[in-house]
Design an enzyme around this catalytic site. Structure first.
Site, PDB file in Angstrom:
ATOM      1  N   SER A 148       0.851  -1.188   0.000  1.00  0.00           N
ATOM      2  CA  SER A 148       0.000   0.000   0.000  1.00  0.00           C
ATOM      3  C   SER A 148       0.885   1.235   0.000  1.00  0.00           C
ATOM      4  O   SER A 148       2.065   1.165   0.365  1.00  0.00           O
ATOM      5  CB  SER A 148      -0.886  -0.001   1.257  1.00  0.00           C
ATOM      6  OG  SER A 148      -1.524   1.242   1.453  1.00  0.00           O
ATOM      7  N   TYR A 199      -2.114  -0.320  10.723  1.00  0.00           N
ATOM      8  CA  TYR A 199      -2.236  -0.771   9.338  1.00  0.00           C
ATOM      9  C   TYR A 199      -0.979  -0.397   8.545  1.00  0.00           C
ATOM     10  O   TYR A 199      -0.421  -1.226   7.809  1.00  0.00           O
ATOM     11  CB  TYR A 199      -3.471  -0.149   8.696  1.00  0.00           C
ATOM     12  CG  TYR A 199      -3.630  -0.434   7.220  1.00  0.00           C
ATOM     13  CD1 TYR A 199      -4.143  -1.651   6.787  1.00  0.00           C
ATOM     14  CD2 TYR A 199      -3.266   0.508   6.257  1.00  0.00           C
ATOM     15  CE1 TYR A 199      -4.287  -1.929   5.433  1.00  0.00           C
ATOM     16  CE2 TYR A 199      -3.408   0.248   4.909  1.00  0.00           C
ATOM     17  CZ  TYR A 199      -3.918  -0.971   4.502  1.00  0.00           C
ATOM     18  OH  TYR A 199      -4.052  -1.231   3.155  1.00  0.00           O
TER      19      TYR A 199
END
Length: 259
Positions: free
Chosen positions: A142, A155
Protein backbone atom coordinates in the site's frame (compact mmCIF):
# COMPACT_ATOMS: atom_id res chain seq x y z
CA UNK A 1 -2.33 -13.22 -23.51
CA UNK A 2 1.09 -13.49 -21.85
CA UNK A 3 -0.16 -15.77 -19.05
CA UNK A 4 -1.49 -18.60 -21.20
CA UNK A 5 -0.61 -21.91 -19.57
CA UNK A 6 0.01 -20.40 -16.15
CA UNK A 7 -1.86 -21.16 -12.92
CA UNK A 8 -2.38 -18.50 -10.27
CA UNK A 9 -3.73 -18.55 -6.72
CA UNK A 10 -5.25 -15.25 -5.58
CA UNK A 11 -6.22 -14.79 -1.93
CA UNK A 12 -8.92 -12.37 -0.88
CA UNK A 13 -10.38 -12.99 -4.32
CA UNK A 14 -14.05 -12.67 -3.47
CA UNK A 15 -14.37 -8.94 -3.92
CA UNK A 16 -12.64 -5.64 -4.60
CA UNK A 17 -9.03 -5.69 -5.72
CA UNK A 18 -8.72 -9.47 -5.36
CA UNK A 19 -11.67 -10.10 -7.65
CA UNK A 20 -10.31 -7.66 -10.23
CA UNK A 21 -6.88 -9.32 -10.12
CA UNK A 22 -8.35 -12.79 -10.59
CA UNK A 23 -10.44 -11.65 -13.56
CA UNK A 24 -7.54 -9.79 -15.18
CA UNK A 25 -5.16 -12.73 -14.85
CA UNK A 26 -7.84 -14.96 -16.35
CA UNK A 27 -8.38 -12.53 -19.24
CA UNK A 28 -4.63 -12.64 -19.82
CA UNK A 29 -4.74 -16.43 -20.13
CA UNK A 30 -4.17 -17.90 -16.67
CA UNK A 31 -6.26 -20.50 -14.90
CA UNK A 32 -7.22 -19.26 -11.46
CA UNK A 33 -7.62 -20.63 -7.95
CA UNK A 34 -9.67 -18.31 -5.79
CA UNK A 35 -9.05 -18.20 -2.05
CA UNK A 36 -11.22 -16.31 0.44
CA UNK A 37 -13.04 -16.75 3.75
CA UNK A 38 -16.36 -16.11 1.96
CA UNK A 39 -17.30 -19.19 -0.05
CA UNK A 40 -20.28 -17.63 -1.81
CA UNK A 41 -18.31 -14.70 -3.18
CA UNK A 42 -15.50 -16.80 -4.63
CA UNK A 43 -17.99 -19.14 -6.27
CA UNK A 44 -19.50 -16.11 -8.00
CA UNK A 45 -16.08 -14.95 -9.21
CA UNK A 46 -15.27 -18.49 -10.35
CA UNK A 47 -18.38 -18.44 -12.55
CA UNK A 48 -17.18 -15.19 -14.13
CA UNK A 49 -13.80 -16.75 -14.87
CA UNK A 50 -15.34 -19.86 -16.42
CA UNK A 51 -17.46 -17.55 -18.61
CA UNK A 52 -14.18 -16.09 -19.90
CA UNK A 53 -13.12 -19.55 -21.07
CA UNK A 54 -10.59 -20.21 -18.32
CA UNK A 55 -10.57 -22.85 -15.61
CA UNK A 56 -11.28 -21.89 -12.01
CA UNK A 57 -11.34 -23.57 -8.63
CA UNK A 58 -12.16 -22.24 -5.17
CA UNK A 59 -10.85 -22.84 -1.68
CA UNK A 60 -12.08 -21.35 1.59
CA UNK A 61 -9.00 -20.13 3.44
CA UNK A 62 -8.12 -18.05 6.48
CA UNK A 63 -4.71 -16.69 5.49
CA UNK A 64 -3.68 -16.20 9.13
CA UNK A 65 -3.52 -20.02 9.42
CA UNK A 66 -0.42 -21.60 7.88
CA UNK A 67 -1.99 -25.02 7.41
CA UNK A 68 -4.91 -23.52 5.50
CA UNK A 69 -2.63 -21.55 3.17
CA UNK A 70 -0.53 -24.66 2.47
CA UNK A 71 -3.73 -26.58 1.77
CA UNK A 72 -4.91 -23.85 -0.64
CA UNK A 73 -1.66 -24.09 -2.59
CA UNK A 74 -1.87 -27.89 -2.70
CA UNK A 75 -5.51 -27.65 -3.80
CA UNK A 76 -4.52 -25.29 -6.62
CA UNK A 77 -1.92 -27.70 -7.94
CA UNK A 78 -4.19 -30.74 -7.61
CA UNK A 79 -7.19 -29.15 -9.29
CA UNK A 80 -5.52 -27.10 -12.02
CA UNK A 81 -2.45 -29.22 -12.73
CA UNK A 82 0.12 -26.55 -12.04
CA UNK A 83 1.23 -23.68 -9.85
CA UNK A 84 3.09 -20.64 -11.12
CA UNK A 85 1.83 -17.44 -9.47
CA UNK A 86 0.88 -16.60 -5.89
CA UNK A 87 -0.94 -13.33 -5.21
CA UNK A 88 -1.06 -12.66 -1.47
CA UNK A 89 -3.85 -10.14 -1.76
CA UNK A 90 -5.95 -10.82 1.35
CA UNK A 91 -5.80 -8.05 3.94
CA UNK A 92 -7.86 -5.89 6.27
CA UNK A 93 -7.83 -2.26 7.32
CA UNK A 94 -7.49 -1.07 10.91
CA UNK A 95 -8.53 2.47 11.80
CA UNK A 96 -7.83 3.74 15.29
CA UNK A 97 -5.69 6.35 17.09
CA UNK A 98 -2.48 4.74 18.34
CA UNK A 99 -3.30 5.84 21.86
CA UNK A 100 -6.52 3.84 21.77
CA UNK A 101 -5.72 0.73 19.74
CA UNK A 102 -6.35 -2.50 21.65
CA UNK A 103 -4.27 -5.69 21.85
CA UNK A 104 -7.09 -7.57 20.11
CA UNK A 105 -7.12 -5.11 17.19
CA UNK A 106 -3.35 -5.31 16.82
CA UNK A 107 -3.33 -9.09 16.92
CA UNK A 108 -6.04 -9.39 14.28
CA UNK A 109 -4.53 -7.02 11.72
CA UNK A 110 -1.00 -8.40 12.20
CA UNK A 111 -2.22 -11.99 11.85
CA UNK A 112 -3.82 -11.30 8.49
CA UNK A 113 -1.68 -8.57 6.93
CA UNK A 114 1.73 -9.81 8.06
CA UNK A 115 1.39 -13.48 8.96
CA UNK A 116 -0.87 -14.02 5.97
CA UNK A 117 1.88 -12.77 3.66
CA UNK A 118 4.55 -14.81 5.44
CA UNK A 119 2.50 -18.00 5.12
CA UNK A 120 1.73 -17.23 1.49
CA UNK A 121 5.41 -16.71 0.69
CA UNK A 122 6.33 -19.86 2.58
CA UNK A 123 3.68 -22.09 1.04
CA UNK A 124 4.22 -20.83 -2.49
CA UNK A 125 8.01 -20.86 -2.22
CA UNK A 126 8.11 -24.43 -0.95
CA UNK A 127 5.69 -25.62 -3.63
CA UNK A 128 7.62 -23.95 -6.46
CA UNK A 129 10.93 -25.32 -5.16
CA UNK A 130 9.45 -28.82 -4.85
CA UNK A 131 8.35 -28.56 -8.48
CA UNK A 132 11.81 -27.26 -9.43
CA UNK A 133 10.30 -24.41 -11.38
CA UNK A 134 10.40 -20.65 -11.58
CA UNK A 135 7.48 -18.62 -10.34
CA UNK A 136 6.07 -15.32 -9.15
CA UNK A 137 5.05 -14.30 -5.65
CA UNK A 138 3.18 -11.00 -5.50
CA UNK A 139 2.16 -9.32 -2.25
CA UNK A 140 -0.42 -6.67 -1.41
CA UNK A 141 1.29 -3.61 0.02
CA UNK A 142 0.00 0.00 0.00
CA UNK A 143 1.03 3.64 -0.13
CA UNK A 144 0.75 3.17 3.65
CA UNK A 145 3.80 0.93 3.30
CA UNK A 146 5.78 3.98 2.17
CA UNK A 147 4.25 6.62 4.43
CA UNK A 148 2.55 6.23 7.80
CA UNK A 149 -0.94 7.75 7.92
CA UNK A 150 -2.67 9.19 10.97
CA UNK A 151 -5.35 6.87 12.41
CA UNK A 152 -3.91 4.11 10.22
CA UNK A 153 -0.74 3.60 12.25
CA UNK A 154 -1.01 -0.13 12.88
CA UNK A 155 -2.24 -0.77 9.34
CA UNK A 156 0.68 1.29 7.99
CA UNK A 157 3.09 -0.73 10.13
CA UNK A 158 1.79 -3.96 8.59
CA UNK A 159 2.35 -2.61 5.11
CA UNK A 160 5.87 -1.43 5.93
CA UNK A 161 6.41 -5.02 7.08
CA UNK A 162 5.16 -6.34 3.73
CA UNK A 163 7.84 -4.29 1.98
CA UNK A 164 10.50 -5.80 4.24
CA UNK A 165 9.19 -9.32 3.72
CA UNK A 166 9.12 -8.76 -0.03
CA UNK A 167 12.75 -7.66 -0.06
CA UNK A 168 13.92 -10.50 2.20
CA UNK A 169 12.00 -13.17 0.28
CA UNK A 170 13.30 -11.83 -3.04
CA UNK A 171 16.87 -12.27 -1.81
CA UNK A 172 16.22 -15.73 -0.39
CA UNK A 173 14.37 -17.12 -3.41
CA UNK A 174 16.22 -15.51 -6.33
CA UNK A 175 18.59 -18.46 -6.73
CA UNK A 176 15.54 -20.68 -7.28
CA UNK A 177 14.23 -18.46 -10.07
CA UNK A 178 11.35 -17.15 -7.95
CA UNK A 179 10.69 -13.42 -8.02
CA UNK A 180 8.91 -11.60 -5.19
CA UNK A 181 7.35 -8.16 -5.64
CA UNK A 182 4.53 -6.09 -4.14
CA UNK A 183 1.99 -3.61 -5.42
CA UNK A 184 1.11 -0.44 -3.50
CA UNK A 185 -2.32 1.02 -4.32
CA UNK A 186 -3.65 4.33 -3.04
CA UNK A 187 -7.30 5.25 -2.57
CA UNK A 188 -9.28 2.50 -4.30
CA UNK A 189 -13.06 2.67 -4.51
CA UNK A 190 -13.79 -0.59 -2.67
CA UNK A 191 -15.66 -1.73 0.43
CA UNK A 192 -12.43 -1.33 2.41
CA UNK A 193 -12.39 2.40 1.74
CA UNK A 194 -16.07 2.65 2.63
CA UNK A 195 -15.16 1.25 6.04
CA UNK A 196 -12.11 3.51 6.37
CA UNK A 197 -14.21 6.56 5.59
CA UNK A 198 -16.91 5.51 8.05
CA UNK A 199 -14.44 4.95 10.89
CA UNK A 200 -12.62 8.21 10.12
CA UNK A 201 -15.95 10.01 10.38
CA UNK A 202 -16.66 8.40 13.75
CA UNK A 203 -13.24 9.33 15.13
CA UNK A 204 -12.86 12.85 13.70
CA UNK A 205 -16.47 13.99 13.58
CA UNK A 206 -16.25 14.63 9.84
CA UNK A 207 -19.25 13.87 7.67
CA UNK A 208 -19.39 10.43 6.09
CA UNK A 209 -17.73 10.75 2.68
CA UNK A 210 -15.60 13.75 3.62
CA UNK A 211 -12.39 11.80 4.31
CA UNK A 212 -12.69 9.85 1.07
CA UNK A 213 -13.33 13.10 -0.83
CA UNK A 214 -10.32 14.78 0.78
CA UNK A 215 -7.95 11.99 -0.21
CA UNK A 216 -9.31 11.73 -3.76
CA UNK A 217 -8.89 15.47 -4.23
CA UNK A 218 -5.20 14.98 -3.45
CA UNK A 219 -4.66 12.55 -6.33
CA UNK A 220 -2.72 14.12 -9.18
CA UNK A 221 -4.64 12.26 -11.87
CA UNK A 222 -7.89 13.64 -10.51
CA UNK A 223 -9.90 10.49 -9.75
CA UNK A 224 -10.12 7.59 -7.35
CA UNK A 225 -8.34 4.40 -8.27
CA UNK A 226 -10.32 1.41 -9.52
CA UNK A 227 -9.61 -2.23 -8.73
CA UNK A 228 -8.91 -2.67 -12.43
CA UNK A 229 -6.12 -0.08 -12.24
CA UNK A 230 -4.41 -2.25 -9.66
CA UNK A 231 -5.13 -5.50 -11.49
CA UNK A 232 -3.42 -4.31 -14.67
CA UNK A 233 -0.20 -3.71 -12.75
CA UNK A 234 -0.42 -7.04 -10.96
CA UNK A 235 -0.81 -8.75 -14.33
CA UNK A 236 2.43 -7.08 -15.43
CA UNK A 237 4.20 -8.37 -12.31
CA UNK A 238 2.83 -11.84 -13.00
CA UNK A 239 3.94 -11.85 -16.63
CA UNK A 240 7.24 -12.35 -18.46
CA UNK A 241 7.92 -8.64 -18.91
CA UNK A 242 8.63 -8.46 -15.16
CA UNK A 243 11.00 -11.44 -15.09
CA UNK A 244 13.99 -9.20 -14.27
CA UNK A 245 12.21 -7.41 -11.42
CA UNK A 246 12.33 -8.63 -7.83
CA UNK A 247 12.21 -7.23 -4.31
CA UNK A 248 10.31 -4.12 -5.39
CA UNK A 249 7.16 -2.45 -4.02
CA UNK A 250 6.14 0.21 -6.57
CA UNK A 251 3.26 2.56 -5.93
CA UNK A 252 0.33 2.69 -8.30
CA UNK A 253 -1.71 5.47 -6.76
CA UNK A 254 -2.46 8.06 -9.43
CA UNK A 255 0.06 10.43 -7.88
CA UNK A 256 -0.34 10.68 -4.10
CA UNK A 257 2.86 9.52 -2.45
CA UNK A 258 6.17 10.19 -4.19
CA UNK A 259 9.40 8.35 -3.45
Amino acid sequence: MSLVGKVALVTGAGQGIGRAIALRLAKDGADIALGDINSQKIEEVAAEIVALGRRATTYVVDVSKLDQVVAAVDHTYAQLGGFDIMVNNAGIAQISPLLEVTPEQVERVLSINIQGVIWGIQAAGKKLKSLNQRGKIINACSIAGHEGFALLGVYSATKFAVRALTQAAAKELASSGITVNSYCPGVVGTDMWVEIDKRMAEITGAEVGATYKKYVEGIALGRAETPEDVAGFVSYLAGPDADYMTGQSPMIDGGMVYR
